[in-house]
Write an enzyme that holds these catalytic residues in place. Sequence first.
Site, mmCIF file in Angstrom:
data_model
loop_
_atom_site.group_PDB
_atom_site.id
_atom_site.type_symbol
_atom_site.label_atom_id
_atom_site.label_comp_id
_atom_site.label_asym_id
_atom_site.label_seq_id
_atom_site.Cartn_x
_atom_site.Cartn_y
_atom_site.Cartn_z
ATOM 1 N N THR A 50 0.826 -1.208 0.000
ATOM 2 C CA THR A 50 0.000 0.000 0.000
ATOM 3 C C THR A 50 0.861 1.259 0.000
ATOM 4 O O THR A 50 0.425 2.318 -0.445
ATOM 5 C CB THR A 50 -0.950 -0.017 1.214
ATOM 6 O OG1 THR A 50 -1.755 -1.194 1.137
ATOM 7 C CG2 THR A 50 -1.848 1.203 1.257
ATOM 8 N N TYR A 138 3.138 -13.232 4.613
ATOM 9 C CA TYR A 138 2.053 -12.473 3.986
ATOM 10 C C TYR A 138 1.607 -13.233 2.741
ATOM 11 O O TYR A 138 2.334 -13.295 1.747
ATOM 12 C CB TYR A 138 2.536 -11.063 3.641
ATOM 13 C CG TYR A 138 1.502 -10.157 3.002
ATOM 14 C CD1 TYR A 138 0.138 -10.450 3.001
ATOM 15 C CD2 TYR A 138 1.901 -8.963 2.398
ATOM 16 C CE1 TYR A 138 -0.787 -9.603 2.423
ATOM 17 C CE2 TYR A 138 0.980 -8.100 1.819
ATOM 18 C CZ TYR A 138 -0.357 -8.430 1.824
ATOM 19 O OH TYR A 138 -1.267 -7.577 1.235
ATOM 20 N N ARG A 143 -2.129 -10.748 -5.648
ATOM 21 C CA ARG A 143 -0.988 -9.959 -6.133
ATOM 22 C C ARG A 143 0.177 -10.839 -6.577
ATOM 23 O O ARG A 143 0.894 -10.486 -7.518
ATOM 24 C CB ARG A 143 -0.499 -9.000 -5.040
ATOM 25 C CG ARG A 143 -1.383 -7.780 -4.831
ATOM 26 C CD ARG A 143 -0.709 -6.812 -3.859
ATOM 27 N NE ARG A 143 -1.485 -5.602 -3.654
ATOM 28 C CZ ARG A 143 -1.404 -4.505 -4.390
ATOM 29 N NH1 ARG A 143 -0.586 -4.466 -5.432
ATOM 30 N NH2 ARG A 143 -2.128 -3.437 -4.103
#
Length: 295
Positions: A50, A138, A143
Site C-alpha cells: 500500500t 504475507y 498480487r
Amino acid sequence: MQVQNQLKGTGVAVITPFTKEHTIDFPALGKVIEFLISNRVEYLVLLGTTGETPVLSTAEKTDILHFCYEKIAGRVPVVVGIGGNDTMHLLEDFTKLPLEKATAVLSAAPYYNKPSQEGIFQHYKLIAEASTKPVILYNVPGRTGRNMSAGTTLRLANEVPNIIGIKEASGDMAQCMQILKERPEGFLVLSGDDALALPQIACGMEGVISVAANAFPLEFGNMVRACLMNDYKQARAINDELIPTYDLMFAENNPAGVKAFMYKMGLIDNQLRLPNVPLSQPVFSAVEAWMANNR
C-alpha cells in the site's frame, strides 16, 4: 511483552504521500502518522505494498524509515515490509534497511515466479533465518499469482522459530479456518482483507493489517476492538457503514482508492507513481458523494 501481543488489533499499511512532482511528501507523511496514532491504531506497517514500495528506491525506503521512526518516537510498534521475488537479493535488503527500531518484518510471498509450495517454504526459511527481527508471513495470491497453502503456512509456523505469524489475504475462509485450527500456540493470524476482517476475527484471528484504516483509523479500529471483545452487534453496525468504502477503495487499484479518500480529507495530495494512477473520474465522484453524505 511478547511480540505477538504487541501486534493484535488494527495495524495500518501506511500509504506513501507524493508531491505533484512525485517526490516523497514528508510533511504529509508526518501528518498521516499523527492522524493514525491520535486515532488509536495499535501499530503501523511501513513499506507495505500500500506504500507503493515497488516504485521506491532503497534510498527512499531508508529515508522513510528514519523519518517515521523519529516521528513515531516509540509510541506504537512498527512493522517493516520487506518482500520480493528474488530471494538472494531480498537477503541484502535485510542488511541495508534500518531495522533496529522495528518490532517485526512483514514479508510478502514471492510474486510472478509462481514457485511451488516447497519453493515458498525454502524462501521463507532462508529469510527468517537471516532476519534479526521476527518475521510475519504475507499470503496475498491476488498480487503474487500463487497461493501459499495452509499446509505450507503451518509447516513454516512449526519448523521455523523466527516466523511468528501470518497476514492472510487469500480470501479463502476454509483455508483461514484450517490455519486457525491447527496453528501452534502463539502463532499470530491477522486478516489481510478489510471487508472480511469481521468474520475472520470471529473465526479466531487476532486483528488485521488494514488499508481502509489509513482513512478511517478510529472507526475501523473501533470495529476491530469490538470484534475482539465479542461485541459483534457493535462491530456489525460500524462495519455496515464502512462497507461502501471498501468497494470504492479497491474498485480500480490500491492505493488509488484510499488515497482519494485521504485527499478529500485534506491529508495528502491525490498523487501516485506510475504505473498506478489516481482513480478515474466516475469512481472519484463516487468517493466524493460518499464523503459528502457521511462526513
